[in-house]
Design a protein around this motif. Structure first.
Motif, PDB file in Angstrom:
ATOM      1  N   SER A 150     -10.040   0.741   2.073  1.00 14.99           N
ATOM      2  CA  SER A 150     -11.472   1.023   2.008  1.00 14.99           C
ATOM      3  C   SER A 150     -12.030   0.369   0.752  1.00 14.99           C
ATOM      4  O   SER A 150     -11.637   0.732  -0.360  1.00 14.99           O
ATOM      5  N   LEU A 208       3.637   5.356   3.531  1.00 15.53           N
ATOM      6  CA  LEU A 208       3.390   6.398   4.530  1.00 15.53           C
ATOM      7  C   LEU A 208       3.771   5.855   5.903  1.00 15.53           C
ATOM      8  O   LEU A 208       3.301   4.796   6.308  1.00 15.53           O
ATOM      9  N   ALA A 212      -7.605   5.705   1.278  1.00 12.96           N
ATOM     10  CA  ALA A 212      -8.487   4.846   2.073  1.00 12.96           C
ATOM     11  C   ALA A 212      -9.007   5.598   3.292  1.00 12.96           C
ATOM     12  O   ALA A 212     -10.175   5.484   3.672  1.00 12.96           O
ATOM     13  N   GLU A 213      -8.130   6.393   3.894  1.00 20.76           N
ATOM     14  CA  GLU A 213      -8.518   7.183   5.058  1.00 20.76           C
ATOM     15  C   GLU A 213      -9.602   8.204   4.667  1.00 20.76           C
ATOM     16  O   GLU A 213     -10.611   8.362   5.360  1.00 20.76           O
ATOM     17  N   LEU A 221       7.101  12.799  -9.066  1.00 22.02           N
ATOM     18  CA  LEU A 221       5.928  12.453  -9.865  1.00 22.02           C
ATOM     19  C   LEU A 221       6.109  11.149 -10.626  1.00 22.02           C
ATOM     20  O   LEU A 221       5.268  10.747 -11.392  1.00 22.02           O
ATOM     21  N   ARG A 251       7.191   8.780   2.768  1.00 23.30           N
ATOM     22  CA  ARG A 251       6.372   9.940   3.111  1.00 23.30           C
ATOM     23  C   ARG A 251       6.096   9.818   4.609  1.00 23.30           C
ATOM     24  O   ARG A 251       5.690   8.745   5.068  1.00 23.30           O
ATOM     25  N   VAL A 300      -2.976   4.722   1.173  1.00 19.73           N
ATOM     26  CA  VAL A 300      -3.359   4.856   2.577  1.00 19.73           C
ATOM     27  C   VAL A 300      -4.153   6.146   2.803  1.00 19.73           C
ATOM     28  O   VAL A 300      -5.189   6.155   3.467  1.00 19.73           O
ATOM     29  N   LEU A 301      -3.665   7.240   2.218  1.00 19.45           N
ATOM     30  CA  LEU A 301      -4.373   8.517   2.374  1.00 19.45           C
ATOM     31  C   LEU A 301      -5.748   8.451   1.721  1.00 19.45           C
ATOM     32  O   LEU A 301      -6.729   8.987   2.236  1.00 19.45           O
ATOM     33  N   ALA A 348       4.574   5.472  -5.223  1.00 17.41           N
ATOM     34  CA  ALA A 348       4.379   4.186  -4.556  1.00 17.41           C
ATOM     35  C   ALA A 348       5.063   4.096  -3.199  1.00 17.41           C
ATOM     36  O   ALA A 348       5.007   3.072  -2.543  1.00 17.41           O
ATOM     37  N   THR A 349       5.696   5.174  -2.729  1.00 19.07           N
ATOM     38  CA  THR A 349       6.364   5.089  -1.432  1.00 19.07           C
ATOM     39  C   THR A 349       5.341   4.936  -0.312  1.00 19.07           C
ATOM     40  O   THR A 349       4.194   5.328  -0.448  1.00 19.07           O
ATOM     41  N   LEU A 403       0.856  -1.183   0.000  1.00 22.73           N
ATOM     42  CA  LEU A 403       0.000   0.000   0.000  1.00 22.73           C
ATOM     43  C   LEU A 403       0.894   1.235   0.000  1.00 22.73           C
ATOM     44  O   LEU A 403       1.715   1.416   0.895  1.00 22.73           O
ATOM     45  N   SER A 404       0.744   2.060  -1.010  1.00 18.22           N
ATOM     46  CA  SER A 404       1.551   3.272  -1.086  1.00 18.22           C
ATOM     47  C   SER A 404       0.949   4.347  -0.192  1.00 18.22           C
ATOM     48  O   SER A 404      -0.169   4.207   0.300  1.00 18.22           O
ATOM     49  N   HIS A 405       1.671   5.449  -0.019  1.00 17.36           N
ATOM     50  CA  HIS A 405       1.119   6.526   0.815  1.00 17.36           C
ATOM     51  C   HIS A 405      -0.172   7.060   0.208  1.00 17.36           C
ATOM     52  O   HIS A 405      -1.101   7.407   0.935  1.00 17.36           O
ATOM     53  N   LEU A 406      -0.257   7.073  -1.120  1.00 10.07           N
ATOM     54  CA  LEU A 406      -1.502   7.542  -1.737  1.00 10.07           C
ATOM     55  C   LEU A 406      -2.650   6.572  -1.453  1.00 10.07           C
ATOM     56  O   LEU A 406      -3.779   6.990  -1.212  1.00 10.07           O
ATOM     57  N   LEU A 437       1.909  18.186  -2.559  1.00  6.33           N
ATOM     58  CA  LEU A 437       2.540  17.211  -3.441  1.00  6.33           C
ATOM     59  C   LEU A 437       1.692  15.949  -3.569  1.00  6.33           C
ATOM     60  O   LEU A 437       1.554  15.389  -4.658  1.00  6.33           O
ATOM     61  N   ASP A 438       1.112  15.499  -2.457  1.00  2.00           N
ATOM     62  CA  ASP A 438       0.229  14.328  -2.511  1.00  2.00           C
ATOM     63  C   ASP A 438      -0.913  14.581  -3.486  1.00  2.00           C
ATOM     64  O   ASP A 438      -1.302  13.702  -4.259  1.00  2.00           O
ATOM     65  N   TRP A 493      -1.016  16.622  -6.067  1.00  4.76           N
ATOM     66  CA  TRP A 493      -0.543  16.549  -7.463  1.00  4.76           C
ATOM     67  C   TRP A 493      -0.270  15.106  -7.874  1.00  4.76           C
ATOM     68  O   TRP A 493      -0.598  14.675  -8.978  1.00  4.76           O
ATOM     69  N   GLN A 494       0.348  14.351  -6.975  1.00  3.35           N
ATOM     70  CA  GLN A 494       0.626  12.944  -7.301  1.00  3.35           C
ATOM     71  C   GLN A 494      -0.673  12.185  -7.554  1.00  3.35           C
ATOM     72  O   GLN A 494      -0.768  11.351  -8.453  1.00  3.35           O
ATOM     73  N   TRP A 506      -3.216  15.312   3.683  1.00  3.38           N
ATOM     74  CA  TRP A 506      -2.501  15.337   2.404  1.00  3.38           C
ATOM     75  C   TRP A 506      -1.671  16.608   2.308  1.00  3.38           C
ATOM     76  O   TRP A 506      -2.004  17.638   2.872  1.00  3.38           O
TER      77      TRP A 506
END
Ligand SMILES: Nc1nc2c(ncn2[C@@H]2O[C@H](COP(=O)(O)OP(=O)(O)O)[C@@H](O)[C@H]2O)c(=O)[nH]1
Lengths: 306, 432
Positions: free
Chosen positions: B300, B19, A18-19, B10, B98, A15-16, B16-17, A10-13, A196-197, A199-200, A193
């Motif tokens: 989710s 958190l 899903a939250e 980007l 991140r 996770v963010l 894909a990093t 699960l990438s940071h995106l 940068l998040d 934009w990503q 977020w």
């Protein structure tokens, strides 16, 4: 340690995202009449995508609301109407012009007039009129230092006021959405977020943005070292001759106070690259000018610095 | 001055990093603000004019050095002005991770803030002053981190410059910390020597700590493996929202939306719906636009079931072979967060996963004496108390012990008169 199956990454995106979806569903379930604030700006465009992920194939359990300053970039309104049409959801427009006409607020005059501050009254009036008890917005903690402590569910009293000491602790993923009649909540699903998040995420989800976010040629004029779009909404001083320039804008909303920057950036990567690069030269060149360093500061916060 | 290359963020790899959520704790003056400032500065998150501002302010204050602590002066200013101190959340990014940092002030009376910041943390950073070693606050912070189930602790032994970068005082502290962590059942703890002010071993390795080969503080944060911390063993899915479009196109669609609280979910899995106890199988695990092979804790998603059962928000889909307790009585640790105390017999609302019920505070069994680390008898709850309590519930909650699952083992208590969140609870045991 040996694990039986490869772990799901699960990438940071992820996770963010899903939250944020979880938060949207909690608002929908715990509040009676939520509304999602949609400006046509990139943060609210992200909110729309999250709402799709939260509720499709069902309808959104809330309408969208645009607090319309009446001083819009035509591109933003065109985008708004097209997007709302595609989604097939209901849009409520709360108009600052109407607030002015009804005498709820007084229009500023002169070349530096702006409708920015008038929006709050229009928003509160519209919430009362429609009986909305929760407004879902795209504000983020990285935008301003003072927001670092703001909660995801942010409570307002009967007067729409925020009392920093009366905020509820938020633990785990448990949000307490209980309110009394007359009280309201602002809910910020993308609170965690950064610029940068966003934009990503726009890049990853291939979200379309209004054209003003990218470089285009436009009639502008210069004031305090900033470029503003020449339009019927802004009174110009006699010395402020409009000219044609390649620019892009960082926010949508009130055309009269949204500064543009000279730019040739036509892709997200170019825009983000440019934001990072310009701030170094901006510093050296235009330090004397408060307006510009303020704008630089704003950009910086947006990009995830603090 | 170097800056981050944002365009590099980007790329697909950057998107894909992972958190990593951190909570930082330390007692006043251990150097927390300096460490955070140093981390930001050395990872190039600070802009030139911002730095200039800090330089100017440092000079004006007569600090005699560039005071990086000023970069995070939010909480500091509050402290000086005596304003309510709270948890502040900040973000930063390096090419490999991140980070989201919950900064909770360290003082005793802020237990509630640390508990809040710790509730979602993957890693706790506990700061120490190398000259003072393990002090009472270190024990308390470690204790709370362990109690909140934070899987990783990094002890940052700061101000190594003030002990001449000597190995022996560090090793002595390290031994004590290792003993403390194992006594508290912390799964993964590591002590790292740093000097935040001059910047040794925070982001860049230090010559002056040449005896240290355990990596820098940032390296540690960048490499802690967190994916394995997810509860993959206990299949739990609290239903949050029922998606029933009833449109022509999706006439019979009935999807259960929620965030996976535990286990791995796949089509074909057996399911028991609690509290009703009906069983069926998973027809599909999906998002709005695609079917998923598997969904794990934190995602989710939408789950569809093979049979049309009556399932509503607040129900939980679970593994029939290993279901949680359908509980009417709980024994739990509660952190009391309200200025108004509560006595035995108090009535409260409880929110657990997506379910609300009411509870009676049957008994406050004991309260933790945070100075002596002993449970002492008590007959009520006061602000910042960490207490062992028994609750009787008006309706069933579907719970696991907190040590098994941080989602299904946690709850908040709400005062029904004011709607304020007044307590945070962690389940020790449950009974029907
Ligand atoms: N000598 C030395 N002083 C430090 C170090 N880190 C912090 N300090 C100093 O310790 C004092 C407290 O630091 P600060 O970051 O404000 O602590 P906080 O209260 O934990 O946020 C300040 O005077 C810092 O300059 C260090 O590594 N070495």
């Amino acid at each position: 340690m040996t694990s039986k199956a490869p772990l799901v990454h699960l990438s940071h995106l992820d996770v963010l995202e899903a939250e944020a979806i979880h938060i949207m569903r909690e608002v929908a379930a715990e509040l009676e009449r939520p509304v999602l604030l949609f400006s046509g700006g990139k943060d609210s465009i992200v909110l729309l995508r999250l709402a799709e992920k939260a509720f499709r194939p069902g309808r959104f359990p809330f309408p969208l609301m645009h607090v319309d300053t009446g001083h819009n970039f035509p591109e933003a309104i065109e985008y708004r109407d097209r997007r709302v049409g595609e989604l097939g959801e209901r849009l409520v427009v709360a108009s600052v012009q109407e607030s002015i006409d009804r005498g709820r607020v007084v229009e500023q005059t002169g070349p530096r007039a702006s409708r920015n501050q008038l929006q709050t009254t229009t928003l509160l009036d519209a919430m009362t009129e429609h009986g909305f008890d929760a407004a879902i917005g795209g504000a983020r903690r990285d935008e301003e230092r003072s927001r670092a402590k703001e909660r995801i569910f942010s409570f307002r009293d009967d007067f729409g006021q925020w009392d920093p000491r009366a905020q509820r602790p938020e633990l785990w993923n448990l949000y307490n959405g209980r309110i009394r009649k007359g009280e309201q909540v602002r809910v910020f699903p993308i609170s965690n977020w950064t610029e940068l998040d966003v934009w990503q995420y726009v890049a990853r989800e291939e979200l379309e943005l209004p054209a003003i976010y990218f470089a285009h040629e436009r009639e502008v004029f210069e004031r305090d070292g900033m470029l503003y779009a020449a339009s019927e909404f802004v009174e110009r001083y006699p010395t402020e001759e409009p000219f044609s320039e390649w620019v892009r804008f960082r926010t949508v909303g009130d055309m009269s106070c949204t500064g543009g920057v000279r730019s040739r950036a036509e892709t997200i990567a170019e825009v983000v690259g440019e934001i990072a690069a310009t701030r170094i030269t901006e510093r050296g060149e235009t330090r004397a000018d408060d307006k510009v360093s303020e704008a630089a500061m704003e950009d910086r916060k947006r990009l995830g610095y603090f | 001055m170097e800056t981050l290359d944002h365009a590099a963020f980007l790329t697909d790899e950057a998107a894909a990093t992972e958190l990593l959520r951190l909570v930082t704790c330390g007692s006043v003056d251990d150097g927390k603000s300096t460490l955070i400032g140093r981390l930001l500065f050395d990872t190039k998150q600070v802009m030139a004019d911002q730095l200039e501002h800090v330089e100017e302010t440092s000079e004006r204050r007569g600090d005699g050095y560039v005071n990086l602590a000023l970069l995070t002066d939010g909480l500091r200013a509050e402290r000086e002005q005596g304003i309510t101190i709270d948890v502040a959340y900040r973000s930063f990014v390096t090419p490999s991770r991140r980070f989201q940092l919950a900064d909770a002030p360290g003082h005793v009376q802020y237990t509630r803030n640390m508990v809040t910041g710790a509730s979602t943390a993957d890693v706790a950073v506990v700061l120490l002053d190398a000259r003072h070693g393990v002090i009472e606050q270190t024990r308390r912070h470690t204790y709370i981190a362990a109690m909140l189930g934070i899987p990783h602790i990094v002890f940052a032994v700061n101000k190594m410059d003030l002990v001449d970068f000597d190995e022996s005082p560090f090793r002595a502290i390290e031994t004590e910390l290792t003993e403390l962590a194992s006594r508290l059942d912390v799964r993964d703890a590591l002590a790292i020597p740093i000097a935040a002010l001059p910047g040794d071993n925070v982001v860049d390795p230090s010559e002056r700590l040449s005896w240290w080969d355990g990596g820098t503080f940032l390296e540690r944060l960048e490499t802690i493996a967190i994916a394995g911390d997810r509860d993959a063993a206990h299949r739990r899915f609290p239903v949050q929202w029922v998606i029933r479009p009833m449109s022509d196109e999706h006439h019979d669609f009935r999807g259960y939306a929620g965030q996976v609280a535990g286990g791995e979910w796949r089509a074909g899995d057996e399911v028991v719906v609690l509290p009703s106890g009906r069983t069926t199988t998973v027809a599909a695990v999906e998002t709005h636009d695609r079917a998923l092979d598997v969904a794990v804790q934190g995602q989710s998603v939408v789950i569809r079931l093979a049979d049309a059962l009556d399932v509503a928000r607040g129900d939980m889909l679970c593994d029939p072979a290993d279901a949680p307790v359908v509980a009417r009585e709980l024994e739990a640790i509660v952190c009391w967060m309200s200025e108004r105390p509560a006595a035995n017999g108090a009535r409260l609302a409880v929110k657990h996963t997506t379910r609300w019920t009411r509870a009676i505070l049957d008994e406050v069994c004991s309260v933790l004496d945070v100075e002596k680390f002993e449970q002492v008898p008590a007959d009520g709850l006061a602000l910042n108390d960490l207490a062992r309590v028994r609750l009787r519930l008006a309706g069933p909650l579907l719970v696991d012990p907190y040590s098994v699952n941080r989602q299904t083992g946690s709850f908040v208590l709400v005062d029904e008169a004011t709607n304020e969140t007044v307590g945070a609870g962690m389940v020790l045991s449950a009974a029907p």
